[in-house]
Scaffold this motif. Structure first.
Motif, PDB file in Angstrom:
ATOM      1  N   CYS A   1      82.788  35.008  45.901  1.00  0.00           N
ATOM      2  CA  CYS A   1      82.237  33.726  45.459  1.00  0.00           C
ATOM      3  C   CYS A   1      82.554  32.719  46.549  1.00  0.00           C
ATOM      4  CB  CYS A   1      82.847  33.316  44.124  1.00  0.00           C
ATOM      5  SG  CYS A   1      82.404  31.663  43.552  1.00  0.00           S
ATOM      6  N   VAL A   2      81.519  32.279  47.255  1.00  0.00           N
ATOM      7  CA  VAL A   2      81.698  31.353  48.369  1.00  0.00           C
ATOM      8  C   VAL A   2      81.302  29.950  47.930  1.00  0.00           C
ATOM      9  CG1 VAL A   2      81.078  30.812  50.730  1.00  0.00           C
ATOM     10  CG2 VAL A   2      81.234  33.198  50.013  1.00  0.00           C
ATOM     11  N   ALA A   3      82.200  29.007  48.138  1.00  0.00           N
ATOM     12  CA  ALA A   3      81.981  27.620  47.737  1.00  0.00           C
ATOM     13  C   ALA A   3      81.592  26.769  48.933  1.00  0.00           C
ATOM     14  CB  ALA A   3      83.237  27.064  47.093  1.00  0.00           C
ATOM     15  N   SER A   4      80.799  25.749  48.659  1.00  0.00           N
ATOM     16  CA  SER A   4      80.443  24.781  49.686  1.00  0.00           C
ATOM     17  C   SER A   4      80.133  23.457  49.024  1.00  0.00           C
ATOM     18  CB  SER A   4      79.246  25.267  50.516  1.00  0.00           C
ATOM     19  OG  SER A   4      78.098  25.416  49.704  1.00  0.00           O
ATOM     20  N   GLY A   5      80.307  22.373  49.781  1.00  0.00           N
ATOM     21  CA  GLY A   5      79.891  21.068  49.313  1.00  0.00           C
ATOM     22  C   GLY A   5      80.839  20.344  48.388  1.00  0.00           C
ATOM     23  N   PHE A   6      82.046  20.895  48.172  1.00  0.00           N
ATOM     24  CA  PHE A   6      83.043  20.196  47.371  1.00  0.00           C
ATOM     25  C   PHE A   6      84.430  20.611  47.847  1.00  0.00           C
ATOM     26  CE2 PHE A   6      84.334  23.755  44.649  1.00  0.00           C
ATOM     27  CZ  PHE A   6      83.207  24.566  44.630  1.00  0.00           C
ATOM     28  N   ASN A   7      85.444  19.853  47.402  1.00  0.00           N
ATOM     29  CA  ASN A   7      86.801  20.114  47.841  1.00  0.00           C
ATOM     30  C   ASN A   7      87.365  21.312  47.077  1.00  0.00           C
ATOM     31  OD1 ASN A   7      89.345  20.066  48.873  1.00  0.00           O
ATOM     32  ND2 ASN A   7      89.798  17.948  48.320  1.00  0.00           N
ATOM     33  N   PHE A   8      87.313  22.461  47.714  1.00  0.00           N
ATOM     34  CA  PHE A   8      87.642  23.747  47.095  1.00  0.00           C
ATOM     35  C   PHE A   8      89.002  23.735  46.412  1.00  0.00           C
ATOM     36  CE2 PHE A   8      87.010  28.191  46.571  1.00  0.00           C
ATOM     37  CZ  PHE A   8      88.150  28.877  46.952  1.00  0.00           C
ATOM     38  N   GLU A   9      89.996  23.138  47.052  1.00  0.00           N
ATOM     39  CA  GLU A   9      91.369  23.224  46.527  1.00  0.00           C
ATOM     40  C   GLU A   9      91.636  22.272  45.366  1.00  0.00           C
ATOM     41  OE1 GLU A   9      94.562  23.757  49.338  1.00  0.00           O
ATOM     42  OE2 GLU A   9      93.154  24.381  50.902  1.00  0.00           O
ATOM     43  N   ASP A  10      90.638  21.520  44.947  1.00  0.00           N
ATOM     44  CA  ASP A  10      90.774  20.696  43.740  1.00  0.00           C
ATOM     45  C   ASP A  10      90.364  21.464  42.484  1.00  0.00           C
ATOM     46  OD1 ASP A  10      89.686  17.525  45.200  1.00  0.00           O
ATOM     47  OD2 ASP A  10      91.649  18.509  45.132  1.00  0.00           O
ATOM     48  N   TYR A  11      89.861  22.684  42.692  1.00  0.00           N
ATOM     49  CA  TYR A  11      89.208  23.388  41.599  1.00  0.00           C
ATOM     50  C   TYR A  11      89.902  24.687  41.216  1.00  0.00           C
ATOM     51  CZ  TYR A  11      85.201  20.283  41.674  1.00  0.00           C
ATOM     52  OH  TYR A  11      84.383  19.195  41.562  1.00  0.00           O
ATOM     53  N   THR A  12      89.698  25.066  39.971  1.00  0.00           N
ATOM     54  CA  THR A  12      89.944  26.418  39.486  1.00  0.00           C
ATOM     55  C   THR A  12      88.596  27.142  39.488  1.00  0.00           C
ATOM     56  OG1 THR A  12      91.831  25.815  38.108  1.00  0.00           O
ATOM     57  CG2 THR A  12      90.624  27.804  37.495  1.00  0.00           C
ATOM     58  N   ILE A  13      88.609  28.363  39.990  1.00  0.00           N
ATOM     59  CA  ILE A  13      87.393  29.177  40.010  1.00  0.00           C
ATOM     60  C   ILE A  13      87.542  30.283  38.962  1.00  0.00           C
ATOM     61  CG2 ILE A  13      85.852  30.630  41.359  1.00  0.00           C
ATOM     62  CD1 ILE A  13      85.948  27.754  42.344  1.00  0.00           C
ATOM     63  N   ASP A  14      86.627  30.320  38.045  1.00  0.00           N
ATOM     64  CA  ASP A  14      86.614  31.340  37.002  1.00  0.00           C
ATOM     65  C   ASP A  14      85.461  32.305  37.217  1.00  0.00           C
ATOM     66  OD1 ASP A  14      87.518  29.050  34.313  1.00  0.00           O
ATOM     67  OD2 ASP A  14      88.767  30.179  35.714  1.00  0.00           O
ATOM     68  N   TRP A  15      85.686  33.541  36.819  1.00  0.00           N
ATOM     69  CA  TRP A  15      84.608  34.519  36.765  1.00  0.00           C
ATOM     70  C   TRP A  15      84.262  34.774  35.305  1.00  0.00           C
ATOM     71  CZ3 TRP A  15      81.787  36.630  40.675  1.00  0.00           C
ATOM     72  CH2 TRP A  15      82.280  36.505  41.982  1.00  0.00           C
ATOM     73  N   TYR A  16      82.964  34.773  35.034  1.00  0.00           N
ATOM     74  CA  TYR A  16      82.434  35.118  33.730  1.00  0.00           C
ATOM     75  C   TYR A  16      81.490  36.299  33.892  1.00  0.00           C
ATOM     76  CZ  TYR A  16      84.085  30.820  31.509  1.00  0.00           C
ATOM     77  OH  TYR A  16      84.870  29.830  30.995  1.00  0.00           O
ATOM     78  N   ARG A  17      81.200  36.935  32.777  1.00  0.00           N
ATOM     79  CA  ARG A  17      80.186  37.976  32.792  1.00  0.00           C
ATOM     80  C   ARG A  17      79.379  37.902  31.507  1.00  0.00           C
ATOM     81  NH1 ARG A  17      84.099  43.362  32.350  1.00  0.00           N
ATOM     82  NH2 ARG A  17      84.790  43.051  30.180  1.00  0.00           N
ATOM     83  N   GLN A  18      78.147  38.376  31.608  1.00  0.00           N
ATOM     84  CA  GLN A  18      77.284  38.410  30.430  1.00  0.00           C
ATOM     85  C   GLN A  18      76.455  39.671  30.465  1.00  0.00           C
ATOM     86  OE1 GLN A  18      74.871  34.916  29.735  1.00  0.00           O
ATOM     87  NE2 GLN A  18      74.800  35.395  27.545  1.00  0.00           N
ATOM     88  N   ALA A  19      76.631  40.471  29.437  1.00  0.00           N
ATOM     89  CA  ALA A  19      75.853  41.691  29.282  1.00  0.00           C
ATOM     90  C   ALA A  19      74.644  41.399  28.402  1.00  0.00           C
ATOM     91  CB  ALA A  19      76.719  42.778  28.657  1.00  0.00           C
ATOM     92  N   PRO A  20      73.585  42.189  28.518  1.00  0.00           N
ATOM     93  CA  PRO A  20      72.392  41.964  27.703  1.00  0.00           C
ATOM     94  C   PRO A  20      72.714  41.948  26.219  1.00  0.00           C
ATOM     95  CG  PRO A  20      71.919  43.548  29.426  1.00  0.00           C
ATOM     96  CD  PRO A  20      73.399  43.309  29.468  1.00  0.00           C
ATOM     97  N   GLY A  21      72.261  40.902  25.536  1.00  0.00           N
ATOM     98  CA  GLY A  21      72.467  40.803  24.100  1.00  0.00           C
ATOM     99  C   GLY A  21      73.850  40.379  23.684  1.00  0.00           C
ATOM    100  N   LYS A  22      74.699  40.062  24.646  1.00  0.00           N
ATOM    101  CA  LYS A  22      76.065  39.651  24.324  1.00  0.00           C
ATOM    102  C   LYS A  22      76.332  38.242  24.823  1.00  0.00           C
ATOM    103  CE  LYS A  22      78.135  44.258  24.200  1.00  0.00           C
ATOM    104  NZ  LYS A  22      79.261  45.099  24.670  1.00  0.00           N
ATOM    105  N   GLU A  23      77.367  37.633  24.258  1.00  0.00           N
ATOM    106  CA  GLU A  23      77.755  36.301  24.694  1.00  0.00           C
ATOM    107  C   GLU A  23      78.473  36.372  26.046  1.00  0.00           C
ATOM    108  OE1 GLU A  23      78.373  34.113  20.354  1.00  0.00           O
ATOM    109  OE2 GLU A  23      80.054  34.339  21.738  1.00  0.00           O
ATOM    110  N   ARG A  24      78.434  35.270  26.731  1.00  0.00           N
ATOM    111  CA  ARG A  24      79.162  35.164  27.988  1.00  0.00           C
ATOM    112  C   ARG A  24      80.660  35.287  27.725  1.00  0.00           C
ATOM    113  NH1 ARG A  24      77.821  29.797  30.635  1.00  0.00           N
ATOM    114  NH2 ARG A  24      79.378  29.027  29.145  1.00  0.00           N
ATOM    115  N   GLU A  25      81.338  36.008  28.599  1.00  0.00           N
ATOM    116  CA  GLU A  25      82.763  36.300  28.419  1.00  0.00           C
ATOM    117  C   GLU A  25      83.536  35.876  29.657  1.00  0.00           C
ATOM    118  OE1 GLU A  25      85.567  40.317  27.817  1.00  0.00           O
ATOM    119  OE2 GLU A  25      83.512  40.477  28.548  1.00  0.00           O
TER     120      GLU A  25
END
Length: 124
Positions: free
Chosen positions: A22-46
Motif C-alpha cells: 500500500c503506497v501512500a502519496s499526497g499526505f503526511n504518512f507518519e500522521d496516520y494509521t494504515i489499516d487493511w480491510y477485506r471484502q468477500a462477495p456477499g459478505k461485509e467488509r472486515e
C-alpha cells in the motif's frame, strides 16, 4: 490530493503466501494509521490488520493472528501486508485505508483515504 495504491494481489494455493503493498502519496504518512480491510462477495467488509506508522504498533483481527504480518517503510511511504498460510476463506478484495483515529477498525467515515483494492484468491 492524498492517495493510496494497493498492489500484490493474485491467485495462490492453500498454504501459500502473498505480500500486498500500500503506497501512500499526497499526505503526511507518519500522521496516520494504515489499516487493511477485506471484502468477500456477499459478505461485509472486515478489518484485518492495522499499523500506526509513527511507531509501528499493530492491531490484528483474530482470524489472521499468527498468519499475517504488517510492517512499514516510512521512507517509501509504504505499508506491507505479508500473508502466510493462506486459506480459501482469505479470498477477498483487500483494501488499505488511512486514518488519524489511531489503532482499531472503524465504520468508514473515520478514514481520509482508501485504496482501490487488490484481489486475493486462494484456491483449495
Amino acid at each position: 490530493e492524498g492517495q493510496l495504491v494497493e498492489s500484490g494481489g493474485g491467485l495462490v494455493q492453500t498454504g501459500g503466501s502473498l505480500r500486498l503493498s500500500c503506497v501512500a502519496s499526497g499526505f503526511n504518512f507518519e500522521d496516520y494509521t494504515i489499516d487493511w480491510y477485506r471484502q468477500a462477495p456477499g459478505k461485509e467488509r472486515e478489518g484485518v490488520v492495522g499499523i500506526r506508522t509513527n511507531d509501528g504498533s499493530t492491531y490484528f483481527a483474530d482470524s489472521v493472528k499468527g498468519r499475517f504480518t504488517i510492517f512499514r517503510d516510512n521512507a517509501k511511504k509504504t505499508v506491507y501486508l505479508q500473508m502466510d498460510s493462506l486459506k480459501p476463506e482469505d479470498t477477498a478484495v483487500y483494501y488499505c485505508a488511512a486514518t488519524t483515529w489511531g489503532l482499531g477498525f472503524y465504520v468508514g467515515y473515520e478514514y481520509d483515504y482508501w485504496g482501490q483494492g487488490t484481489q486475493v484468491t486462494v484456491s483449495s
